[in-house]
Motif scaffolding. Structure first.
Motif, PDB file in Angstrom:
ATOM      1  N   ALA A 132      -7.044 -14.977 -12.048  1.00  0.00           N
ATOM      2  CA  ALA A 132      -7.394 -14.760 -10.643  1.00  0.00           C
ATOM      3  C   ALA A 132      -8.299 -15.872 -10.127  1.00  0.00           C
ATOM      4  CB  ALA A 132      -8.083 -13.406 -10.486  1.00  0.00           C
ATOM      5  N   PRO A 150      -4.282 -13.294   3.046  1.00  0.00           N
ATOM      6  CA  PRO A 150      -3.304 -12.926   2.011  1.00  0.00           C
ATOM      7  C   PRO A 150      -3.603 -13.570   0.660  1.00  0.00           C
ATOM      8  CG  PRO A 150      -2.175 -13.373   4.065  1.00  0.00           C
ATOM      9  CD  PRO A 150      -3.606 -13.772   4.270  1.00  0.00           C
ATOM     10  N   TYR A 151      -4.123 -14.792   0.654  1.00  0.00           N
ATOM     11  CA  TYR A 151      -4.489 -15.415  -0.624  1.00  0.00           C
ATOM     12  C   TYR A 151      -5.547 -14.572  -1.339  1.00  0.00           C
ATOM     13  CZ  TYR A 151      -6.843 -18.529  -3.902  1.00  0.00           C
ATOM     14  OH  TYR A 151      -7.436 -19.060  -5.038  1.00  0.00           O
ATOM     15  N   LEU A 153      -6.255 -11.357  -0.965  1.00  0.00           N
ATOM     16  CA  LEU A 153      -5.690 -10.083  -1.394  1.00  0.00           C
ATOM     17  C   LEU A 153      -4.854 -10.260  -2.665  1.00  0.00           C
ATOM     18  CD1 LEU A 153      -4.657  -8.631   2.089  1.00  0.00           C
ATOM     19  CD2 LEU A 153      -6.397  -7.684   0.566  1.00  0.00           C
ATOM     20  N   HIS A 154      -4.077 -11.335  -2.720  1.00  0.00           N
ATOM     21  CA  HIS A 154      -3.237 -11.600  -3.884  1.00  0.00           C
ATOM     22  C   HIS A 154      -4.096 -11.862  -5.118  1.00  0.00           C
ATOM     23  CE1 HIS A 154      -0.673 -14.189  -6.527  1.00  0.00           C
ATOM     24  NE2 HIS A 154       0.217 -13.250  -6.224  1.00  0.00           N
ATOM     25  N   GLU A 155      -5.141 -12.658  -4.970  1.00  0.00           N
ATOM     26  CA  GLU A 155      -5.977 -13.027  -6.117  1.00  0.00           C
ATOM     27  C   GLU A 155      -6.844 -11.860  -6.582  1.00  0.00           C
ATOM     28  OE1 GLU A 155      -5.670 -15.959  -7.788  1.00  0.00           O
ATOM     29  OE2 GLU A 155      -3.981 -16.154  -6.404  1.00  0.00           O
ATOM     30  N   LYS A 157      -6.083  -8.754  -6.332  1.00  0.00           N
ATOM     31  CA  LYS A 157      -5.198  -7.823  -7.047  1.00  0.00           C
ATOM     32  C   LYS A 157      -4.993  -8.278  -8.491  1.00  0.00           C
ATOM     33  CE  LYS A 157      -0.821  -5.344  -6.797  1.00  0.00           C
ATOM     34  NZ  LYS A 157      -0.609  -5.433  -8.244  1.00  0.00           N
ATOM     35  N   LYS A 158      -4.817  -9.591  -8.695  1.00  0.00           N
ATOM     36  CA  LYS A 158      -4.706 -10.098 -10.061  1.00  0.00           C
ATOM     37  C   LYS A 158      -5.980  -9.815 -10.848  1.00  0.00           C
ATOM     38  CE  LYS A 158      -3.508 -14.458  -9.473  1.00  0.00           C
ATOM     39  NZ  LYS A 158      -3.002 -15.820  -9.746  1.00  0.00           N
ATOM     40  N   SER A 211      -2.213  -3.927   0.927  1.00  0.00           N
ATOM     41  CA  SER A 211      -1.093  -4.866   0.974  1.00  0.00           C
ATOM     42  C   SER A 211      -1.381  -5.976   1.970  1.00  0.00           C
ATOM     43  CB  SER A 211       0.186  -4.126   1.373  1.00  0.00           C
ATOM     44  OG  SER A 211       1.207  -5.026   1.709  1.00  0.00           O
ATOM     45  N   ALA A 212      -0.817  -7.167   1.703  1.00  0.00           N
ATOM     46  CA  ALA A 212      -0.971  -8.289   2.628  1.00  0.00           C
ATOM     47  C   ALA A 212       0.014  -8.205   3.781  1.00  0.00           C
ATOM     48  CB  ALA A 212      -0.791  -9.607   1.877  1.00  0.00           C
ATOM     49  N   ASP A 213       0.778  -7.091   3.861  1.00  0.00           N
ATOM     50  CA  ASP A 213       1.772  -6.948   4.926  1.00  0.00           C
ATOM     51  C   ASP A 213       1.135  -6.628   6.273  1.00  0.00           C
ATOM     52  OD1 ASP A 213       3.765  -7.401   3.080  1.00  0.00           O
ATOM     53  OD2 ASP A 213       4.057  -5.270   2.652  1.00  0.00           O
TER      54      ASP A 213
END
Length: 439
Positions: A132, A150-151, A153-155, A157-158, A211-213
């Motif tokens: 992450a 979104p970056y 949120l993605h990181e 989550k990892k 979610s990044a949506d």
């Protein structure tokens, strides 16, 4: 104030009456003389449904319809009490960062209400194995909402996935919250920026990371534990935003003594986070800000983020419960703590739009909630009058439809007789109170 005046008008109309024309006759010209802005004047006028030079819609004499007036009086009294809570809670003055970030920032520094370079507020655990925040973040010129958020949120989550594999506890749920003015104060101040992210206790089966949506808000601003702001780059004056979030949370969540917020950025290889702890000291808000730390794997910033996500809301200063409402479709919102006993804690709360109190049983006493509801339902079926409406929200949580005020003064003979009458009716239903306190 206009919002209160408008609500008063609504209560009067809902009760089915307005004042007798022999006492008060309201016309547009009367409202024009009041210190109320034109939109609020029109709202008030329309809610009363009065037309110029016409008498009120309905006249109700007290002797003819005492019950209607009583209900309206109770509603007005509750409204006044609620407004008094807002006005008299003695909160410190906020920095109001939305006026001018640079001016607000220089003001709090001059007044020594903010200090920098502090160590992190909790002891750190050993780092976990994760990738992450290893990848470069978006360019500083990239769009904040489409790329930077979104970056993150993605990181994160990892990071949480890696933590759970390592059996590291995660107790906070992350929301993507940059939307409208959802963190506004109850006194009508809706201006100001909103935090990009916030956390609450995780009590449901929903994912720990939004979610990044699209943006998703928590159920209530009273649930917020940590507020977080993401920037594409760092400027000193940006720190005032996380200070403002901490102050707002303390204003909203009455009884809370400290609030934690964060400011971070993830641009290219520069991924840094700062934390703030805001408290009220001697009638003023005071904030401590930590030294910047890196979010990269095994670095202190990432360990700090993990530590904050592993804490319960109580450990982070928010000592209000959040529920997984399994037995009630209406949303329960906790406003502030009213009192605490040996077996339960009582909070002023709202169930949907209905104001009252939530009684939350302590650990080991949850079954008493079902027992109490059964007793009150039994008394209601037996025709005992004057009982509060009770709703079971979830295991160990009850909602009552009235917030009772402490009695001041001396009991009269009639009041004592009323109490004894209530007890006698309960006894005929085979119910004994066991907690009457003559003192």
């Amino acid at each position: 104030p206009p919002p209160v005046a408008s609500k008063v008008a609504g209560v009067l109309l809902d009760a089915g009456y307005v004042y007798r024309s022999s006492l008060i006759h309201i016309q547009r010209s009367d409202l024009a003389s009041l210190n109320i802005s034109p939109p609020h004047r029109n709202t008030l006028f329309n809610k009363l449904q009065l037309q110029e030079h016409q008498p009120p819609l309905r006249i109700i004499e007290k002797e003819q319809d005492d019950e209607v007036l009583k209900r309206a009086g109770e509603a007005l009294e509750a409204l006044v009490i609620k407004h008094r809570i807002i006005e008299d809670k003695g909160r410190p003055k906020r920095t109001l960062s939305y006026v001018s970030k640079s001016h607000a920032f220089s003001t709090v520094i001059t007044k020594k209400r903010i200090t920098f370079g502090h160590e992190f507020f909790f002891s750190l655990e050993s780092p976990i194995e994760t990738t992450a925040f290893d990848e470069n973040g978006p360019a500083i010129t990239a769009d904040e909402n489409k790329d930077h958020h979104p970056y993150f949120l993605h990181e994160i989550k990892k990071l949480i996935d890696s933590a759970q594999l390592a059996l590291f506890p995660i107790r906070q749920q992350l929301f993507w919250t940059k939307s409208d003015h959802w963190l506004r104060l109850d006194d009508g101040i809706s201006a100001g920026v909103e935090p990009d992210f916030c956390t609450t206790d995780h009590v449901s089966g929903e994912p720990l990371v939004a979610s990044a949506d699209g943006v998703k808000l928590p159920i209530s601003k009273y649930d917020v534990t940590i507020a977080m702001e993401q920037k594409k780059g760092f400027a000193d004056s940006d720190q005032i935003e996380m200070v403002d979030y901490g102050e707002r949370i303390l204003c909203i969540q009455q009884g809370r003594q400290m609030a934690f917020t964060a400011l971070f950025h993830c641009s290219h290889d520069d991924k840094t986070i700062r934390w703030a702890k805001t408290t009220a000291v001697d009638g003023e808000f005071v904030t401590k800000i930590t030294k910047p730390a890196s979010l990269k794997p095994k670095q202190d910033g990432q360990r700090q983020l993990l530590m904050m996500l592993s804490k319960t809301s109580r450990e982070l200063g928010r000592d209000f419960p959040k529920f997984d409402q399994t037995e009630c479709s209406e949303k329960l919102t906790v406003l502030y703590q009213v009192g605490e006993g040996a077996t339960s804690t009582v909070y002023c709360a709202k169930l949907g739009e209905l104001e009252g109190v939530a009684k939350v049983m302590k650990n080991g006493f949850e079954d008493l909630a079902s027992h109490e509801k059964r007793i009150l339902d039994h008394l209601e079926l037996a025709g005992v009058p004057g009982l509060m409406r009770i709703t079971k929200v979830s295991h160990g949580v009850l909602f009552f439809n009235k917030l009772l005020q402490p009695f001041t003064g001396t009991f009269t003979v009639n009041q004592v007789a009323d109490i004894l009458d209530c007890l006698e009716q309960s006894h005929t239903c085979s119910v004994v109170h066991r907690d009457i306190r003559p003192e």
